[in-house]
Design a protein around this motif. Structure first.
Motif, PDB file in Angstrom:
ATOM      1  N   ALA A 139     -13.458  -9.534  -6.672  1.00 16.25           N
ATOM      2  CA  ALA A 139     -12.758  -8.427  -5.994  1.00 16.25           C
ATOM      3  C   ALA A 139     -13.729  -7.614  -5.131  1.00 16.25           C
ATOM      4  CB  ALA A 139     -12.081  -7.522  -7.018  1.00 16.25           C
ATOM      5  N   ARG A 140     -14.992  -7.530  -5.551  1.00 18.98           N
ATOM      6  CA  ARG A 140     -16.003  -6.770  -4.779  1.00 18.98           C
ATOM      7  C   ARG A 140     -16.260  -7.387  -3.401  1.00 18.98           C
ATOM      8  NH1 ARG A 140     -19.893  -3.238  -7.558  1.00 18.98           N
ATOM      9  NH2 ARG A 140     -21.406  -3.801  -5.994  1.00 18.98           N
ATOM     10  N   THR A 141     -15.971  -8.683  -3.230  1.00 20.13           N
ATOM     11  CA  THR A 141     -16.237  -9.329  -1.941  1.00 20.13           C
ATOM     12  C   THR A 141     -15.075  -9.164  -0.959  1.00 20.13           C
ATOM     13  OG1 THR A 141     -15.290 -11.462  -2.592  1.00 20.13           O
ATOM     14  CG2 THR A 141     -17.612 -11.109  -3.108  1.00 20.13           C
ATOM     15  N   CYS A 142     -13.989  -8.525  -1.389  1.00 21.45           N
ATOM     16  CA  CYS A 142     -12.803  -8.401  -0.523  1.00 21.45           C
ATOM     17  C   CYS A 142     -12.945  -7.225   0.447  1.00 21.45           C
ATOM     18  CB  CYS A 142     -11.551  -8.207  -1.378  1.00 21.45           C
ATOM     19  SG  CYS A 142     -11.200  -9.633  -2.418  1.00 21.45           S
ATOM     20  N   ASN A 143     -12.148  -7.266   1.524  1.00 22.24           N
ATOM     21  CA  ASN A 143     -12.110  -6.152   2.479  1.00 22.24           C
ATOM     22  C   ASN A 143     -11.051  -5.133   2.095  1.00 22.24           C
ATOM     23  OD1 ASN A 143     -12.526  -8.911   4.212  1.00 22.24           O
ATOM     24  ND2 ASN A 143     -13.891  -7.297   4.867  1.00 22.24           N
ATOM     25  N   CYS A 144     -10.083  -5.588   1.290  1.00 23.76           N
ATOM     26  CA  CYS A 144      -8.998  -4.701   0.859  1.00 23.76           C
ATOM     27  C   CYS A 144      -8.465  -5.253  -0.458  1.00 23.76           C
ATOM     28  CB  CYS A 144      -7.905  -4.688   1.923  1.00 23.76           C
ATOM     29  SG  CYS A 144      -6.410  -3.822   1.448  1.00 23.76           S
ATOM     30  N   GLU A 164     -10.900   0.152 -14.736  1.00 19.00           N
ATOM     31  CA  GLU A 164     -11.682  -1.089 -14.787  1.00 19.00           C
ATOM     32  C   GLU A 164     -12.479  -1.271 -13.490  1.00 19.00           C
ATOM     33  OE1 GLU A 164     -11.826  -3.039 -17.559  1.00 19.00           O
ATOM     34  OE2 GLU A 164     -10.545  -1.533 -18.471  1.00 19.00           O
ATOM     35  N   LEU A 165     -11.831  -1.047 -12.345  1.00 17.73           N
ATOM     36  CA  LEU A 165     -12.507  -1.232 -11.056  1.00 17.73           C
ATOM     37  C   LEU A 165     -13.588  -0.176 -10.842  1.00 17.73           C
ATOM     38  CD1 LEU A 165      -9.444  -2.123  -8.799  1.00 17.73           C
ATOM     39  CD2 LEU A 165     -11.166  -3.692  -9.599  1.00 17.73           C
ATOM     40  N   ILE A 170     -16.423  -0.150  -7.871  1.00 14.68           N
ATOM     41  CA  ILE A 170     -15.529  -0.240  -6.713  1.00 14.68           C
ATOM     42  C   ILE A 170     -14.795   1.089  -6.598  1.00 14.68           C
ATOM     43  CG2 ILE A 170     -13.497  -1.397  -5.746  1.00 14.68           C
ATOM     44  CD1 ILE A 170     -14.341  -3.931  -7.232  1.00 14.68           C
ATOM     45  N   ARG A 171     -14.912   1.735  -5.445  1.00 16.20           N
ATOM     46  CA  ARG A 171     -14.247   3.021  -5.234  1.00 16.20           C
ATOM     47  C   ARG A 171     -13.059   2.811  -4.295  1.00 16.20           C
ATOM     48  NH1 ARG A 171     -16.703   3.561  -9.016  1.00 16.20           N
ATOM     49  NH2 ARG A 171     -18.573   4.775  -9.450  1.00 16.20           N
ATOM     50  N   LEU A 172     -11.872   3.134  -4.767  1.00 14.63           N
ATOM     51  CA  LEU A 172     -10.652   2.839  -4.014  1.00 14.63           C
ATOM     52  C   LEU A 172     -10.212   4.020  -3.160  1.00 14.63           C
ATOM     53  CD1 LEU A 172      -8.715   1.161  -6.956  1.00 14.63           C
ATOM     54  CD2 LEU A 172     -10.031   0.007  -5.191  1.00 14.63           C
ATOM     55  N   ASN A 173      -9.914   3.737  -1.895  1.00 11.93           N
ATOM     56  CA  ASN A 173      -9.421   4.745  -0.946  1.00 11.93           C
ATOM     57  C   ASN A 173     -10.282   6.008  -0.927  1.00 11.93           C
ATOM     58  OD1 ASN A 173      -7.215   3.120  -0.186  1.00 11.93           O
ATOM     59  ND2 ASN A 173      -6.026   3.822  -1.935  1.00 11.93           N
ATOM     60  N   LYS A 174     -11.596   5.808  -0.993  1.00 12.43           N
ATOM     61  CA  LYS A 174     -12.523   6.951  -0.944  1.00 12.43           C
ATOM     62  C   LYS A 174     -13.547   6.707   0.143  1.00 12.43           C
ATOM     63  CE  LYS A 174     -12.572   8.355  -5.815  1.00 12.43           C
ATOM     64  NZ  LYS A 174     -13.377   8.337  -7.033  1.00 12.43           N
ATOM     65  N   GLU A 175     -14.116   7.797   0.640  1.00 11.56           N
ATOM     66  CA  GLU A 175     -15.214   7.689   1.615  1.00 11.56           C
ATOM     67  C   GLU A 175     -16.530   7.814   0.847  1.00 11.56           C
ATOM     68  OE1 GLU A 175     -15.195   7.247   5.065  1.00 11.56           O
ATOM     69  OE2 GLU A 175     -13.107   6.731   4.675  1.00 11.56           O
ATOM     70  N   PRO A 176     -17.617   7.202   1.343  1.00 13.07           N
ATOM     71  CA  PRO A 176     -18.916   7.393   0.678  1.00 13.07           C
ATOM     72  C   PRO A 176     -19.289   8.875   0.650  1.00 13.07           C
ATOM     73  CG  PRO A 176     -19.039   5.593   2.260  1.00 13.07           C
ATOM     74  CD  PRO A 176     -17.711   6.252   2.454  1.00 13.07           C
ATOM     75  N   GLY A 236     -26.482   3.312  -5.619  1.00 11.85           N
ATOM     76  CA  GLY A 236     -26.517   2.608  -4.333  1.00 11.85           C
ATOM     77  C   GLY A 236     -25.747   1.299  -4.264  1.00 11.85           C
ATOM     78  N   SER A 237     -25.108   0.871  -5.372  1.00 12.68           N
ATOM     79  CA  SER A 237     -24.430  -0.434  -5.341  1.00 12.68           C
ATOM     80  C   SER A 237     -22.912  -0.270  -5.322  1.00 12.68           C
ATOM     81  CB  SER A 237     -24.835  -1.248  -6.571  1.00 12.68           C
ATOM     82  OG  SER A 237     -24.426  -0.561  -7.734  1.00 12.68           O
ATOM     83  N   ARG A 238     -22.462   0.899  -4.897  1.00  6.94           N
ATOM     84  CA  ARG A 238     -21.019   1.152  -4.894  1.00  6.94           C
ATOM     85  C   ARG A 238     -20.363   0.564  -3.650  1.00  6.94           C
ATOM     86  NH1 ARG A 238     -22.322   1.700  -9.576  1.00  6.94           N
ATOM     87  NH2 ARG A 238     -22.394   3.677 -10.649  1.00  6.94           N
ATOM     88  N   ILE A 239     -19.133   0.104  -3.808  1.00  5.15           N
ATOM     89  CA  ILE A 239     -18.393  -0.466  -2.684  1.00  5.15           C
ATOM     90  C   ILE A 239     -17.143   0.372  -2.465  1.00  5.15           C
ATOM     91  CG2 ILE A 239     -16.994  -2.463  -1.995  1.00  5.15           C
ATOM     92  CD1 ILE A 239     -19.114  -4.219  -3.260  1.00  5.15           C
TER      93      ILE A 239
END
Length: 368
Positions: A139-144, A164-165, A170-176, A236-239
């Motif tokens: 799932a980490r390799t996906c664009n959406c 779980e994500l 994996i941060r969903l619908n968030k900006e860095p 630093g490894s957050r997506i």
């Protein structure tokens, strides 16, 4: 593995017991940092033990973008994949039908979008239960990501999958996080902020940094950040990726319940079995992927509207366009002629730094 699991459990229990107020903010920040470190250890075990790091399923990336279907077993992910792509993924009315990752491709508005049907997630996947680690690594390799939920029990499932994500970075619908973190050789921890902070103070920042053995750093906040945001930046490894909640089986709920679901952000109600609102879901996937279509125009010929070059909305300069066609094209690049909304004149001569808009037409002029 059990010892790391026990430590995680102990810290989570302690965090649940601790009251949240200003006096305990420092202690909670320290616990969160310890938890993030243990989670990372769980995902990337040391090379001494058997099994590699959290490896995903071996699926070759193809097409212009990759979308992953994530959800609990038997919520209709395979049916959705079958209806959208015409690929056959085994469907049955019992749980855990899909045991590996099945890819399919949708061609939508000229873009080839790879859709992955990932096996059902079970609670505790981030801690290595079931095949959760492989599912979420892919799932980490996906664009959406599309989180497929059952309309009858959506909210409880949604929270569990998000947890779980999140545990996998994996941060969903968030900006860095809008904060600067820079290590240095000496001078201690220098903490500055352009806004009033309600979550972080110098003590908490120092505690989190010392947990990572960082004793000299400059940290600048541009908004009211939390301890979690600071930990995300240090790790630093957050997506950060967009996510759509596809609520399936809407044929089994009332119209009133559907109206409530429709008001929630990032939601798309569908019925995969009856093929209701699948075009609405495709439209939403396109919107969240935010792709840019660029049409090519060979000299003296009409533009090729059948086969656009697909670029990401973050990387859509003429240089990116040339790279997408062929890596040696930039060596011969002289200038480009562009027709479309990104230029004032039709056509207009532009350099390789020019940013293109969706559905622009480009003609590359090479050096002689």
């Amino acid at each position: 593995m059990a010892t790391v699991m026990q430590k995680i459990k102990e810290i989570e229990d302690e965090m649940a017991r601790t009251q949240k107020n200003k006096a305990t903010a420092h202690h909670l920040g320290l616990l969160k940092a310890k938890l993030a470190k243990l989670r990372r250890e769980l995902l990337t075990p040391s090379s001494k033990g058997g099994g590699g790091a959290g490896e995903g399923f071996d699926v070759t990336k193809s097409g212009d973008a990759r979308v992953g279907l994530v959800g609990f077993p038997s919520v209709g992910k395979s049916t959705l994949l079958n209806k959208l792509t015409g690929t056959f993924s085994e469907v049955a009315s019992y749980e855990f039908t899909t045991l590996t990752c099945i890819p399919g491709v949708i061609v939508y508005r000229g873009a080839k979008i790879q859709l992955l049907d990932l096996p059902g997630i079970i609670e505790g996947a981030k801690d290595g239960k079931g095949r959760g680690r492989q599912v979420i690594s892919t799932a980490r390799t996906c664009n959406c990501i599309i989180i497929v939920l059952d309309a009858i029990k959506p909210i409880t499932h949604k929270r569990l999958i998000e947890k779980e994500l999140e545990g996998f970075g994996i941060r969903l619908n968030k900006e860095p996080p809008n904060l600067t973190f820079r290590k240095k050789d000496k001078g201690g921890i220098n903490f500055t902020s352009t806004v009033t902070n309600t979550h972080l103070d110098l003590e908490t920042v120092k505690a989190i940094c010392s947990e990572y053995r960082i004793h000299n750093a400059d940290i600048t906040l541009r908004y009211d950040a939390t301890a979690d945001d600071l930990i995300d930046v240090i790790e630093g490894s957050r997506i950060y990726m967009p996510c759509i909640y596809a609520v399936n089986k809407i044929d089994q709920i009332t119209l009133e319940e559907l109206e409530v679901l429709d008001k929630l952000p990032h939601y798309c109600p569908v019925s995969a079995h009856l093929e209701w609102n699948l075009d609405g879901l495709l439209e939403k996937i396109w919107e969240y992927l935010s792709l840019t279509r660029i049409y090519t125009k060979p000299k003296g010929m009409n533009p090729d509207y059948d086969d656009p070059v697909i670029l990401s909305s973050k990387k859509r300069t003429v240089e990116d366009f040339c790279d997408r066609i062929h890596k040696d094209m930039l060596k011969q690049f002289k200038y480009a002629l562009v027709w479309g909304s990104s230029v004032k004149h039709k056509p207009q001569r532009v350099g390789k730094e020019h940013e293109l808009d969706d559905e622009d037409v480009v003609q590359i002029i090479k050096k002689i």
